[in-house]
Scaffold this motif. Structure first.
Motif, PDB file in Angstrom:
ATOM      1  N   UNK A 169      33.882  50.557  42.905  1.00  0.00           N
ATOM      2  CA  UNK A 169      34.768  51.190  43.870  1.00  0.00           C
ATOM      3  C   UNK A 169      34.434  50.840  45.308  1.00  0.00           C
ATOM      4  N   UNK A 170      33.431  49.977  45.497  1.00  0.00           N
ATOM      5  CA  UNK A 170      32.990  49.658  46.850  1.00  0.00           C
ATOM      6  C   UNK A 170      33.324  48.267  47.310  1.00  0.00           C
ATOM      7  N   UNK A 171      34.052  47.497  46.496  1.00  0.00           N
ATOM      8  CA  UNK A 171      34.340  46.115  46.888  1.00  0.00           C
ATOM      9  C   UNK A 171      35.464  45.580  46.011  1.00  0.00           C
ATOM     10  N   UNK A 172      36.699  45.698  46.495  1.00  0.00           N
ATOM     11  CA  UNK A 172      37.860  45.294  45.701  1.00  0.00           C
ATOM     12  C   UNK A 172      37.800  43.811  45.340  1.00  0.00           C
ATOM     13  N   UNK A 173      37.501  42.960  46.341  1.00  0.00           N
ATOM     14  CA  UNK A 173      37.529  41.515  46.102  1.00  0.00           C
ATOM     15  C   UNK A 173      36.502  41.102  45.062  1.00  0.00           C
ATOM     16  N   UNK A 174      35.297  41.658  45.143  1.00  0.00           N
ATOM     17  CA  UNK A 174      34.264  41.289  44.178  1.00  0.00           C
ATOM     18  C   UNK A 174      34.593  41.811  42.783  1.00  0.00           C
ATOM     19  N   UNK A 175      35.191  42.996  42.713  1.00  0.00           N
ATOM     20  CA  UNK A 175      35.575  43.545  41.406  1.00  0.00           C
ATOM     21  C   UNK A 175      36.622  42.653  40.745  1.00  0.00           C
ATOM     22  N   UNK A 176      37.585  42.185  41.520  1.00  0.00           N
ATOM     23  CA  UNK A 176      38.605  41.294  40.965  1.00  0.00           C
ATOM     24  C   UNK A 176      37.982  39.982  40.520  1.00  0.00           C
ATOM     25  N   UNK A 177      37.058  39.453  41.313  1.00  0.00           N
ATOM     26  CA  UNK A 177      36.386  38.201  40.956  1.00  0.00           C
ATOM     27  C   UNK A 177      35.586  38.371  39.665  1.00  0.00           C
ATOM     28  N   UNK A 178      34.804  39.443  39.586  1.00  0.00           N
ATOM     29  CA  UNK A 178      33.920  39.651  38.436  1.00  0.00           C
ATOM     30  C   UNK A 178      34.722  39.862  37.160  1.00  0.00           C
ATOM     31  N   UNK A 179      35.865  40.528  37.272  1.00  0.00           N
ATOM     32  CA  UNK A 179      36.668  40.799  36.077  1.00  0.00           C
ATOM     33  C   UNK A 179      37.269  39.524  35.497  1.00  0.00           C
ATOM     34  N   UNK A 180      37.271  38.439  36.278  1.00  0.00           N
ATOM     35  CA  UNK A 180      37.837  37.187  35.795  1.00  0.00           C
ATOM     36  C   UNK A 180      36.920  36.385  34.897  1.00  0.00           C
ATOM     37  N   UNK A 181      35.645  36.767  34.802  1.00  0.00           N
ATOM     38  CA  UNK A 181      34.728  36.034  33.938  1.00  0.00           C
ATOM     39  C   UNK A 181      34.942  36.431  32.485  1.00  0.00           C
ATOM     40  N   UNK A 182      34.954  35.434  31.615  1.00  0.00           N
ATOM     41  CA  UNK A 182      35.121  35.668  30.187  1.00  0.00           C
ATOM     42  C   UNK A 182      33.780  35.458  29.492  1.00  0.00           C
ATOM     43  N   UNK A 183      33.176  36.560  29.045  1.00  0.00           N
ATOM     44  CA  UNK A 183      31.867  36.443  28.389  1.00  0.00           C
ATOM     45  C   UNK A 183      31.900  36.910  26.945  1.00  0.00           C
ATOM     46  N   UNK A 184      33.028  37.465  26.494  1.00  0.00           N
ATOM     47  CA  UNK A 184      33.111  37.942  25.117  1.00  0.00           C
ATOM     48  C   UNK A 184      32.890  36.789  24.147  1.00  0.00           C
ATOM     49  N   UNK A 185      32.004  37.018  23.187  1.00  0.00           N
ATOM     50  CA  UNK A 185      31.736  36.008  22.176  1.00  0.00           C
ATOM     51  C   UNK A 185      30.662  35.006  22.563  1.00  0.00           C
ATOM     52  N   UNK A 186      30.169  35.091  23.793  1.00  0.00           N
ATOM     53  CA  UNK A 186      29.106  34.185  24.219  1.00  0.00           C
ATOM     54  C   UNK A 186      27.773  34.897  24.064  1.00  0.00           C
ATOM     55  N   UNK A 187      26.942  34.410  23.166  1.00  0.00           N
ATOM     56  CA  UNK A 187      25.689  35.083  22.882  1.00  0.00           C
ATOM     57  C   UNK A 187      24.616  34.866  23.928  1.00  0.00           C
ATOM     58  N   UNK A 188      24.843  33.929  24.868  1.00  0.00           N
ATOM     59  CA  UNK A 188      23.830  33.649  25.873  1.00  0.00           C
ATOM     60  C   UNK A 188      24.158  34.264  27.228  1.00  0.00           C
TER      61      UNK A 188
END
Length: 220
Positions: free
Chosen positions: A62-81
């Protein structure tokens, strides 16, 4: 640990983020890779890291809209590393630090209090901000209003104006991790305005605690 944030092409913000990364690395618990910038720049930095990695938000929920949008774009599901932690949120020790900053800055019982957040990308972040406000209210023994800078309502200015109608001084608790140009806007609104949460040892402590928990999940 890969620390991730949008730097908004803000030199002050970029410097603060790099100082945070240096402080975490200085503890010697884990290699730290700063990944600050545009989505493409951050993705490139993440891709350059070989082996297991923990993506760690360098912002508060809730403290950084731009960073939250950026971070939500990473796809890590299914990556074990790869493991992505949640952004810092309603952590009792961090809220206690914010309460101490308000008192040190000149807040006194009877003054109005506004928790100034940036906004976010969805309901979970809004709920986190509400939880922080409730925890801060209990710490101070005083009602805490929430105001937003860049999304959602009410705005910080609206929240401050409502409190001032009763003739009260207003203290603003800044719910943001690092210094940037947006923080200057807060200084124009309240008699007391806290500095961002970093620098503070508790921020580094909490980031490292989350990294240890993520490492355990990756190793499981």
């Amino acid at each position: 640990m890969v620390l991730v944030a949008d730097d908004k092409q803000d030199a002050q913000r970029g410097e603060s983020l790099r100082e945070l990364a240096d402080a975490v690395a200085a503890r010697g618990e884990a290699p730290v890779v700063p990944a600050f910038g545009s989505a493409a720049a951050v993705q490139a930095a993440v891709d350059r890291v070989d082996g297991p990695k923990v993506l760690t938000p360098a912002y508060v929920a809730g403290g950084d809209v731009a960073s939250a949008e950026l971070f939500s774009g990473f796809q890590v599901t299914g990556r074990g590393d790869v493991y992505a932690t949640d952004p810092l949120g309603a952590v009792p020790s961090i809220v206690a630090d914010l309460a101490g900053r308000l008192a040190d800055g000149g807040w006194a019982p009877g003054d109005g209090v506004v928790l100034a957040a940036d906004g976010g990308t969805g309901q979970p972040e809004r709920q986190t901000v509400a939880d922080v406000a409730r925890m801060l209210s209990r710490r101070l023994g005083s009602p805490v209003q929430v105001g937003y800078l860049n999304s959602w309502a009410p705005t910080v200015a609206d929240a401050v104006d409502r409190l001032r109608r009763g003739g009260r001084r207003v203290a603003i608790g800044a719910w943001r991790l690092v210094e940037d140009g947006d923080h200057e806007r807060l200084r124009e609104l309240g008699e007391v305005v806290t500095a961002p949460l970093w620098p503070a040892d508790i921020v580094v402590d909490t980031l490292l605690a989350r990294h240890r928990a993520a490492k355990a999940r990756l190793a499981a």
